[in-house]
Design a protein around this motif. Sequence first.
Motif, PDB file in Angstrom:
ATOM      1  N   VAL A  20      -4.338   9.594  -1.153  1.00  0.00           N
ATOM      2  CA  VAL A  20      -4.442   8.326  -1.889  1.00  0.00           C
ATOM      3  C   VAL A  20      -5.912   7.936  -1.903  1.00  0.00           C
ATOM      4  CG1 VAL A  20      -3.600   5.963  -2.112  1.00  0.00           C
ATOM      5  CG2 VAL A  20      -2.147   7.702  -1.040  1.00  0.00           C
ATOM      6  N   ARG A  61       1.803  10.436   2.687  1.00  0.00           N
ATOM      7  CA  ARG A  61       0.613   9.924   2.012  1.00  0.00           C
ATOM      8  C   ARG A  61      -0.455   9.554   3.044  1.00  0.00           C
ATOM      9  NH1 ARG A  61       5.015   9.014   0.207  1.00  0.00           N
ATOM     10  NH2 ARG A  61       5.453   7.144   1.451  1.00  0.00           N
ATOM     11  N   SER A 120       1.644   1.814  -1.137  1.00  0.00           N
ATOM     12  CA  SER A 120       1.683   3.275  -1.003  1.00  0.00           C
ATOM     13  C   SER A 120       2.406   3.735   0.251  1.00  0.00           C
ATOM     14  CB  SER A 120       0.267   3.854  -1.016  1.00  0.00           C
ATOM     15  OG  SER A 120      -0.475   3.424   0.113  1.00  0.00           O
TER      16      SER A 120
END
Length: 523
Positions: free
Chosen positions: A102, A76, A120
């Motif tokens: 993201v 991510r 995240s």
Amino acid sequence: MTVALSPLVIPERFNMARYCLAAQAERLPDKPALVVVDDPAPGAPALESWTFQQMEDAVLRVAAALEDRGLQPGDRILIRLDNTSTYPILYFGAIAAGLIAVATSSQLTAAEADFLMTDSAPRAVALAPHLPRGDIPANVMVLEEADVRGMIQYARRGAYADTRADDPAYLLYTSGTTARPKGVVHAHRVALGRSRTYQGWYGIRPDDVMLHAGAFNWTYTLGTGLIDPWANGVTSAIFVGEKTPEVWPAVIRKTGATIFAAVPGLFRQILKYALPGPLDVRPLRHGLIAGEAPAPSLFGDWHARTGTELYEALGMSEISTYVSTCPGMVRKEGSPGRAQPGRRVAVLPVEGGTEPLPAGEEGLLAVHRSDPGLMLGYWNRADEEAEVYRGEWFLGGDLAIIDADGYIFHQGRANDVMKALGYRVSPLEVETAIAQHPDVAEVACAEISPREGVTVIGAFLVAKPGHTVDAGSVLAFAKERLAQYKCPREIVVVDALPRTPNGKVKRSELARVFGVTCKGRRQ
């Protein structure tokens, strides 16, 4: 009543960035993909202009640079850049490489950003120039905006990752019924799922220019302002100058926008602050509105001043827009339209069950979970994910009625989620922040309407014994802990909050009980 048409065919292997850029770079290499304007004056040059060929080249060079820095498919990358061309190039570059983009805002407070960082768990974070590195963990790669711009000129060009259609492509954070935002994970296939909007809402044509007023961290802008126009070989335009309401007609003329997308409130402000009389928005064909309920008078007022129509849509982060009006469709007052062609939409009983209700009966608005535009799920929130599915249906929390013609009439929310500037905001998140104020004993928040066509967040406060609550102090306190759009616009000090017999705050009663119009403190 269920609206259903033939399903889309989703290939097993599919990369969203390839879908949006590859064919266009080959077929329309010299056509502008993205135009960035900061000065709407007629003779002023565009700040930036990227052809489809240049955009694909930049995206694939960024993808290669990310790969060579050690990022691997599934990692991510948290994007906290400003609303400039660097944002979409990094966003699509990450997706092209098989990473998970993201998409967040550069305007988040430090506490909000820290939460997203923890939740995240990104391998990398991209920061706007004005943002401090703060407490970013040592194992997280930091990319300054200058680093990303350097990647655009990277020595080698990458290739689109051979992703599956169901692989995660991007992650957005949205407010739900909890005190913290939750991540919504979307697959690469969502770009195909969004194809229902091409004619079901936009009425898009190859010669269109799409102008969106929002920021790239919002799913409305990412989809309507980038993904969908690029998939159709259509030019996307963004304005990065001072965004006063009166500037937008000039921006429309400057960019040659034929479709303009924004929240209804912005269209209302344009009309309010423009000079009286006809409003020149040539070459605009029509406007798109979503994100909040419009005032009934907006449609007629806009048409009377501009000669163009507005087409409304209903959606949410989990599926974007799925109900809408479009060119050629008769609009019914009070309805955002019908389910887009190919969508399976129904109204289910509030108390339970999976059998759709007949026309005219109120229930929970539901979308079939087979819809390719529906999210993969919530990031690390299996408990909340289970709550939004009932059998084969996804429930977004909206109450609605579908009439005999298939038109959907929104009847409010089954939960307490608020809308602010088109964003969904959890009252618990705002309440948790304000409750820390030293003078506040209790706080409850709700969406209120001080005047027709305007909805804002209202905070209702009870002072601690012996304390006096100052509205300005509370607003300043909230600004330090919440993004701008989450901060209340009305502060109302009360003796007690309305509660149910078991002591639960009745947020739905706040505006009615206290008769809020414009008497509170507005930011």
